[in-house]
Enzyme design. Structure first.
Site, short mmCIF file in Angstrom:
data_model
loop_
_atom_site.label_atom_id
_atom_site.label_comp_id
_atom_site.label_asym_id
_atom_site.label_seq_id
_atom_site.Cartn_x
_atom_site.Cartn_y
_atom_site.Cartn_z
N GLU A 159 5.12 -12.50 1.14
CA GLU A 159 5.42 -11.61 0.02
C GLU A 159 6.70 -10.83 0.34
OE1 GLU A 159 1.70 -9.30 -0.77
OE2 GLU A 159 0.95 -10.65 0.79
N HIS A 184 2.50 -12.98 -5.28
CA HIS A 184 1.41 -13.01 -4.30
C HIS A 184 0.76 -14.39 -4.21
CE1 HIS A 184 -1.75 -11.43 -1.77
NE2 HIS A 184 -1.36 -10.18 -1.95
N TYR A 199 -0.72 -17.71 -2.67
CA TYR A 199 -1.33 -18.15 -1.41
C TYR A 199 -1.03 -19.64 -1.27
CZ TYR A 199 -4.41 -13.97 -1.36
OH TYR A 199 -4.93 -12.69 -1.33
N HIS A 227 -0.86 -2.59 -4.56
CA HIS A 227 -0.31 -3.51 -5.58
C HIS A 227 -0.33 -2.93 -6.99
CE1 HIS A 227 0.13 -6.37 -2.48
NE2 HIS A 227 -1.05 -6.95 -2.53
N ARG A 265 0.81 -1.23 0.00
CA ARG A 265 0.00 0.00 0.00
C ARG A 265 0.84 1.27 0.00
NH1 ARG A 265 -2.26 -4.09 2.69
NH2 ARG A 265 -4.46 -4.53 2.22
N ASP A 288 -1.46 -9.35 8.54
CA ASP A 288 -1.30 -8.69 7.25
C ASP A 288 -0.28 -7.57 7.47
OD1 ASP A 288 -1.49 -7.90 4.66
OD2 ASP A 288 -3.59 -7.27 4.72
#
Length: 385
Positions: free
Chosen positions: A350, A176, A178, A107, A82, A286
């Site tokens: 990440e 990114h 998962y 992103h 961000r 996060d």
């Protein structure tokens, strides 16, 4: 030695191009990567019994990646993470970026590097993707030439990111993916054991921008700075109860780098994720974990799934790693083999620069200038223990 095969994955709407799939295979891993967003669509790893399972969340067909979805497997940029209010100033000029995550830019913006078709080149042990991000794309200054290279060696997948700019611009690239080491489609990651080699992290505000008040999911994670209740305080910060006990301290500058010691963010020794979230009453992670500064390959994280024996170790040249536990997954997306992906059904590691670094002069430098080269590498090493 890895083998590489290529095939058509699907066609973009309105004749916008053909997306290809590249399969990298060694005796230990099989990885599928598509030219749309340099996206890892599948990654098969054997368990201790020798049975292979796909351990990344995603879709079997191109249509899944063209819908609104949370960056499954993609390379994100021009700047990962961000940027506060989608603005930054360079040489006295303010740049306004696309806003796509509350009040912030996330992103790379509305159409970041994950939503474009890259040009592939097959290598002996992998594939290299390239593109030119034009001057002004999503508000970023200067033309940026970018190369993302995936290579496979035994149980190790290496991703190298390179970029060159025509004007000074922020750059921070990451993948990114998962992961769920029990196999994609497994309901959660609570039985995963996590270690992150970081002595500090970045506290964030309610919009997940680095700030001066260590919170996660709306809960104070250290002793409350307003009333000193430990280890948590559920009282509203505007409550008279706070004013009756202790006035708020003076505001600290934004972008605090906080020690992990004594907080939920101390992952330097292995923790079982589900128990850890429960113990600290937190919604998930996060957050950026601050890695020891070095341009050399270094260990940053390890995740182990005891049930299958699968282990993922992450090494990188980057200064940070964003640990994300899929807090915003909600089960609405239908993935591979009909899987649904509820909250906490996958995790991301990440590797990247720190969030909002372009607005935080004491964070690691994020600007790339003409004549310089951005060059970072991350290694995902899979094994069985």
């Amino acid at each position: 030695m890895a083998s590489v095969t290529r095939a058509v994955f699907g066609d973009l709407p309105s004749g916008a191009g053909t997306v290809e799939k590249f399969q990298l295979q060694s005796d230990l891993l099989k990885v599928d990567i598509i030219s749309w967003g340099c996206t890892i669509t599948a990654l098969e790893v054997k368990d201790r019994q020798g049975r292979a399972s796909d351990v990344v969340l995603g879709f079997a067909e191109l249509e899944g990646y063209l819908q609104k979805q949370p960056y499954f497997g993609a390379v994100v940029g021009r700047v990962a993470n961000r940027i506060a209010k989608g603005t930054f100033t360079l040489d006295g000029k303010e740049h306004k970026l696309a806003i796509n995550n509350g009040p912030n830019s996330l992103h790379g913006g509305v159409r970041g590097f994950d939503k474009v078709l890259w040009t592939p080149q097959v290598l002996s042990d992998g594939v290299q993707f390239s593109r030119v991000s034009p001057d002004g794309e999503e508000g970023y200054p200067g033309e940026l030439k970018v190369w993302v290279t995936y290579t496979l060696d035994g149980g190790e997948l290496m991703i190298n990111y390179r970029a060159q700019a025509s004007q000074t611009t922020p750059v921070s690239l990451t993948n990114h993916s998962y992961f769920n080491l029990a196999g994609q489609g497994s309901p959660n990651i609570y039985d995963h054991e996590v270690t992150i080699e970081a002595d500090a992290f970045l506290p964030v505000d309610e919009t997940l921008i680095p700030t001066d008040h260590p919170q996660i999911g709306g809960h104070v994670t250290t002793a409350c700075r307003f009333c000193s209740l430990k280890p948590r305080c559920s009282i509203s910060q505007s409550s008279p109860s706070h004013r009756a006990t202790e006035p708020p301290p003076p505001a600290l500058p934004p972008g605090e780098v906080a020690p992990v010691q004594g907080t939920a963010f101390d992952l330097r020794k292995p923790v079982k994720l589900g128990k850890h979230l429960q113990e600290f009453h937190i919604n998930g992670f996060d957050h950026n974990f601050c890695l020891k500064g070095s341009k050399e390959k270094r260990f940053c994280a390890r995740v182990r799934h005891a049930g299958s024996g699968r282990v993922l170790e992450v090494y990188s040249t980057q200064p940070g790693v964003q640990f994300y536990t899929g807090n915003f997954l909600d089960g609405t997306l239908r993935g591979k083999k009909g899987a649904v992906y509820p909250k906490h059904s996958g995790f991301c590691l990440e590797t990247q620069n720190w969030p909002d670094a372009v607005n935080q002069p004491h964070f690691p430098p994020v600007l790339l200038r003409p004549g310089e080269e951005y060059d970072h590498t991350t290694w995902f090493k899979f094994s069985v223990a």
